[in-house]
Design an enzyme around this catalytic site. Structure first.
Site, PDB file in Angstrom:
ATOM      1  N   ASP A 106       0.833  -1.205   0.000  1.00 17.94           N
ATOM      2  CA  ASP A 106       0.000   0.000   0.000  1.00 17.94           C
ATOM      3  C   ASP A 106       0.868   1.254   0.000  1.00 17.94           C
ATOM      4  O   ASP A 106       2.063   1.202   0.299  1.00 17.94           O
ATOM      5  CB  ASP A 106      -0.955   0.005   1.213  1.00 17.94           C
ATOM      6  CG  ASP A 106      -0.203  -0.007   2.546  1.00 17.94           C
ATOM      7  OD1 ASP A 106       0.857  -0.665   2.639  1.00 17.94           O
ATOM      8  OD2 ASP A 106      -0.669   0.662   3.491  1.00 17.94           O
ATOM      9  N   GLU A 110       0.127  -1.186   5.720  1.00 18.56           N
ATOM     10  CA  GLU A 110       1.199  -0.688   6.607  1.00 18.56           C
ATOM     11  C   GLU A 110       0.997   0.787   6.916  1.00 18.56           C
ATOM     12  O   GLU A 110       1.292   1.243   8.016  1.00 18.56           O
ATOM     13  CB  GLU A 110       2.568  -0.898   5.942  1.00 18.56           C
ATOM     14  CG  GLU A 110       3.744  -0.734   6.900  1.00 18.56           C
ATOM     15  CD  GLU A 110       4.191   0.702   7.117  1.00 18.56           C
ATOM     16  OE1 GLU A 110       4.827   0.966   8.141  1.00 18.56           O
ATOM     17  OE2 GLU A 110       3.910   1.567   6.267  1.00 18.56           O
TER      18      GLU A 110
HETATM   19 ZN   LIG Z   1       6.698   2.236   4.187  1.00 21.03          ZN
END
Ligand SMILES: [Zn+2]
Length: 442
Positions: free
Chosen positions: A91, A155
């Site tokens: 992401d 994340e």
């Molecule tokens: Zn990162």
């Protein structure tokens, strides 16, 4: 295998550019909200296909519709050794195309750079890992120990749908993993044309996001009023925001500062490391945040009408604690805000710190020196947090090591979540060579 057969494959240093470009063109914006986050499934399928293509068997693990993680295991030659986890998130944070010189999801190559949201955070590393293992599969290379590959979702919003999901719901995927490498380490900082520091992350600060709640007596905005929740909250927030927590130099930061002062020829006063840090230029902001706890107010909420004094007010404070200091930080905050304001934790994840020694660290250093004779590997502490927070909870020793050689004039830290994020193509290729050497000797 004949050399003709070899010639049919692209070199990993060429393929990495193509892989990274493809990944950059898949918009995987993580807004922190499942309804508006996009693309992780598509990126996971792309990665899975690139692995399957060369005979690796990946599994896609979805934590919620569209929130996809890819995990695969490559067997090593010595199954008695612990496995190495190699992890990268898929992401990215949002990007506003109007602010960029190129479209953030175009994956354009210009001026020697590959441009796009995620170019250094961290589709570059995802692509390097793919390029190396694809080359190995094609040429029959086996790693010395099992390598577990994890490409994660989420994340950028705390890893709930990514690394934390995997480590709590699919813990067995990481059976036998003793060490891990991931993002925000292994990049170069140029001292002079013949010497470069490579910052290897051996520690990261804790995440202590908290919300302050003030209560008071509601009332009419036109009258005298001495119990106003907004006033009480604002005073507390201002005290926190203006406060400088005391300097504490941890082992990691001491090792970093000693090495840096020696290389740069600056005088290091152990009681006042800030003077030395100020001379570090673009990385001073990161390093400066690793010698003390920090607390930055980020959100305020109160009231519903211009002439009504509300009964409550709240604020969010983004605090980051040094290893072992989370409780101390809470006491420090309590002292600043007094007894009447309640503290609620929104996120609390401990800091990490490991030592800069052992065979794995030696392998990192050797791989860097082999590709850059001017390399000086140094340990450092990251002021932020990564997926390593989740993996460390399984007892895995985590490092930030995504090798990248950078031009001297590039303000690397500003590119993280920044406008015109881009990775130097030759740096990416350097990273592939270092990673290949490192993983062969890990
Ligand atoms: Zn990162």
């Amino acid at each position: 295998m004949t050399s003709d057969a070899h010639a049919a494959f692209p070199a990993p240093t060429d393929e990495v550019v193509e892989l990274c470009r493809d990944l950059l063109r898949i918009d995987t914006t993580n807004t922190g909200d499942n309804a508006t986050s996009v693309g992780e499934r598509g990126a996971a399928e792309y990665v899975a296909e690139k692995l399957t293509d060369v005979g690796i068997t990946p599994v896609i693990h979805e934590s919620a519709p569209g929130r996809a993680n890819v995990v695969a295991r490559i067997p090593g030659t010595d199954p008695s050794r612990g496995a190495l986890l190699v992890h990268g998130h898929l992401d990215v944070v949002p990007a506003d195309a109007d602010e960029w010189s190129v479209h953030p999801f175009s994956g354009e190559v210009r001026d020697g750079y590959l441009w796009g949201r995620g170019a250094i955070d961290m589709k570059d590393f995802d692509a390097m890992v793919l390029a190396v293992v694809r080359d190995w599969q094609r040429t029959g290379v086996r790693p010395p120990r099992d390598i577990v590959l994890a490409f994660t979702a989420d994340e950028e919003a705390g890893s709930e749908y990514g690394a934390h999901f995997l480590t709590t719901r699919h813990r067995d995927l990481f059976d036998g993993c003793t060490e891990a490498i991931g993002e925000v380490g292994g990049f170069s900082y140029t001292v002079d044309p013949s010497r470069r520091l490579y910052l290897i992350e051996t520690a990261q600060k804790g995440i202590d996001w908290l919300r302050l709640h003030a209560r008071g007596r509601p009332g009419h905005g036109s009258m005298l009023h001495d119990d106003n929740a907004v006033t009480a909250l604002a005073e507390a927030v201002a005290r926190i925001g203006r406060h400088r927590f005391p300097v504490v130099v941890t082992d990691t930061v001491r090792a970093f500062l000693e090495e840096v002062s020696e290389v740069l020829g600056i005088e290091l006063d152990p009681d006042d490391p800030e003077a030395a840090i100020a001379k570090l230029g673009p990385i001073a902001n990161i390093i400066g945040a690793t010698i003390r706890n920090t607390a930055n107010p980020t959100r305020l909420a109160a009231g519903y009408k211009d002439n009504v004094i509300p009964g409550r007010a709240s604020a969010t404070i983004d605090c980051r604690s040094l290893p072992g200091q989370s409780e101390l930080l809470e006491r420090q905050l309590r002292e600043l805000i007094g007894p009447d304001i309640a503290i609620e934790y929104v996120q609390r994840q401990p800091a990490l710190e490991t030592t800069f020694d052992g065979e794995l660290v030696a392998a990192m250093a050797a791989a860097l020196r082999a590709e850059d004779p001017g390399a000086r590997p140094v340990p450092y502490m990251l002021s932020g947090g990564t997926d390593a927070k989740a993996f460390a909870q399984l007892g895995i020793r985590c490092f930030g090591f995504a090798p990248l050689r950078l031009p001297a004039d590039l303000n690397f830290s500003a590119l993280f979540h920044g406008i015109d994020e881009r990775v130097p193509v030759d740096g990416l290729q350097f990273g592939v060579r270092v990673l290949d050497r490192f993983l062969r000797t890990c």
